[in-house]
Design a protein around this motif. Structure first.
Motif, mmCIF file in Angstrom:
data_model
loop_
_atom_site.group_PDB
_atom_site.id
_atom_site.type_symbol
_atom_site.label_atom_id
_atom_site.label_comp_id
_atom_site.label_asym_id
_atom_site.label_seq_id
_atom_site.Cartn_x
_atom_site.Cartn_y
_atom_site.Cartn_z
ATOM 1 N N SER A 71 0.848 -1.185 0.000
ATOM 2 C CA SER A 71 0.000 0.000 0.000
ATOM 3 C C SER A 71 0.889 1.243 0.000
ATOM 4 O O SER A 71 2.104 1.176 0.230
ATOM 5 N N THR A 89 -4.065 9.970 2.877
ATOM 6 C CA THR A 89 -4.838 9.016 2.074
ATOM 7 C C THR A 89 -4.061 7.718 1.906
ATOM 8 O O THR A 89 -2.849 7.721 1.692
ATOM 9 N N LYS A 104 -3.642 4.230 -0.222
ATOM 10 C CA LYS A 104 -3.924 3.574 -1.495
ATOM 11 C C LYS A 104 -3.470 2.115 -1.378
ATOM 12 O O LYS A 104 -2.289 1.814 -1.372
ATOM 13 N N GLU A 123 -2.627 -1.521 -2.584
ATOM 14 C CA GLU A 123 -2.151 -2.155 -3.824
ATOM 15 C C GLU A 123 -2.092 -3.675 -3.692
ATOM 16 O O GLU A 123 -1.718 -4.354 -4.624
#
Length: 350
Positions: free
Chosen positions: A148, A155, A157, A159
């Protein structure tokens, strides 16, 4: 009858309920040294934080807060505790208002051995960048896989496929892996730099799958000491419940037998009254015939006063004399027993 025992059983179950609440939500977390750790507590007015059994670290009464070491600990308005600059001596159990909150394990070095089921925090100490991108690989010979990315604005994200949402970040931006599994063993990199090599120990696989806040049995020395007491209490309560139930069943059995005896006595009394009337009529006829035959065979007995008895049933008579004028009296009595069989007719002359 069951309605009488419901309140008693409810009262007896109170110790079982209280012993069951002795086990609650416990955070079992492993953290590298020199990192910070946040421990939550629901108390906001008056509370006390303890490390292990007797080491009081923070006490709050109203607006007054007393620290054992304010440079080491910080108490937030919501009651949560912040432990700064973790050391191996900070390992152990942490209690808030006598309730076990966390089981903390402080890791040293960069090669970590952590039991399966625990939570692991990995701070990105190898990079000063605000943006963090985490990778995982089984060993140095295997291609790394992205996990990630934590952006500057906070934030996240993701992955890596994470259906159970085991990967997240704490308040300081450290990578948090919940409910460690054997497949999590390997190397973890932040911004391309190796942070730690993790080995998940499989000898604790019997521990329930948990999150950072997981349901587990209370661990620690004081709970191990009180466990035998709880077991004895549970056994005593169960034994008392069994005794109460057996007593109730015995009472019901005795009541049933008493009812049967009363009913049987009533039935026998009714039959006895009916049998007595029939036998009286029967014996009156037989008695007159016996008296006539005796008068013919032995006249000497007619001159004397005599009382004759005839009995049905058991032979249990007593002599009785009853004279009215010059007449001879023959008295026939019956003894009725519980046995319906006719035991014979007998005659006694005195």
């Amino acid at each position: 009858m069951w309605s009488y025992f419901k309140p008693l059983l409810f009262f007896l179950m109170i110790p079982l309920t209280s012993s069951a609440t002795a086990t609650g939500t416990v955070r079992r977390v492993s953290v590298p040294e020199e990192h910070r750790l946040y421990l939550a507590c629901s108390g906001t007015v008056d509370l006390q934080w303890r490390h292990q059994v007797n080491r009081i670290i923070v006490t709050k009464q109203g607006q007054s807060v007393a620290y054992m070491n304010q440079q080491k600990y910080d108490l937030r308005p919501d009651g949560s505790l912040v432990i700064k600059e973790l050391e191996t001596s900070d390992s152990g159990n942490y209690h808030c208002n006598d309730q076990l909150v966390a089981d903390v394990e402080v890791l040293k070095g960069k090669n970590f051995e952590v039991s399966a089921g625990r939570a692991l925090l990995l701070p990105c100490t190898v990079s000063s960048k605000a943006k963090q991108r985490w990778y995982f690989r089984k060993d140095s010979h295997v291609k790394r896989e992205p996990i990630s990315t934590l952006l500057k604005n906070g934030t996240i994200k993701m992955e890596k496929k994470d259906p159970q949402k085991r990967f997240s970040y704490d308040e300081d931006g450290a990578l948090q892996i919940l409910n460690l599994q054997p497949g999590d063993s390997g190397e973890y990199l932040c911004n391309g730099e190796k942070v730690a090599k993790v080995t998940v120990l499989t000898d604790h696989l019997n521990i329930q799958s948990t999150t950072a806040l997981m349901q587990t049995d209370v661990v620690g020395r004081e709970n191990r000491e009180t466990r035998p007491i709880n077991v004895v209490m549970i056994i005593a309560v169960i034994g008392l419940c069994i005794v109460v139930l057996l007593a109730g069943l015995l009472c019901n059995l005795l009541k049933g037998r008493l009812r049967k005896r009363i009913k049987k006595c009533s039935t026998v009394t009714g039959h006895k009254q009916e049998g007595t009337e029939l036998q009286t009529r029967c014996l009156s006829n037989l008695g007159s015939e016996i008296t006539q035959s005796d008068g013919e065979e032995s006249p000497s007995h007619v001159e004397d006063t005599e009382v004759q008895y005839a009995s049905l049933g058991r032979q249990n008579w007593r002599e009785r004399s009853r004279v009215q004028g010059d007449q001879h009296q023959v008295i026939y009595s019956t003894v009725v027993s519980a046995r319906p069989a006719f035991q014979g007719l007998e005659r006694i002359t005195h």
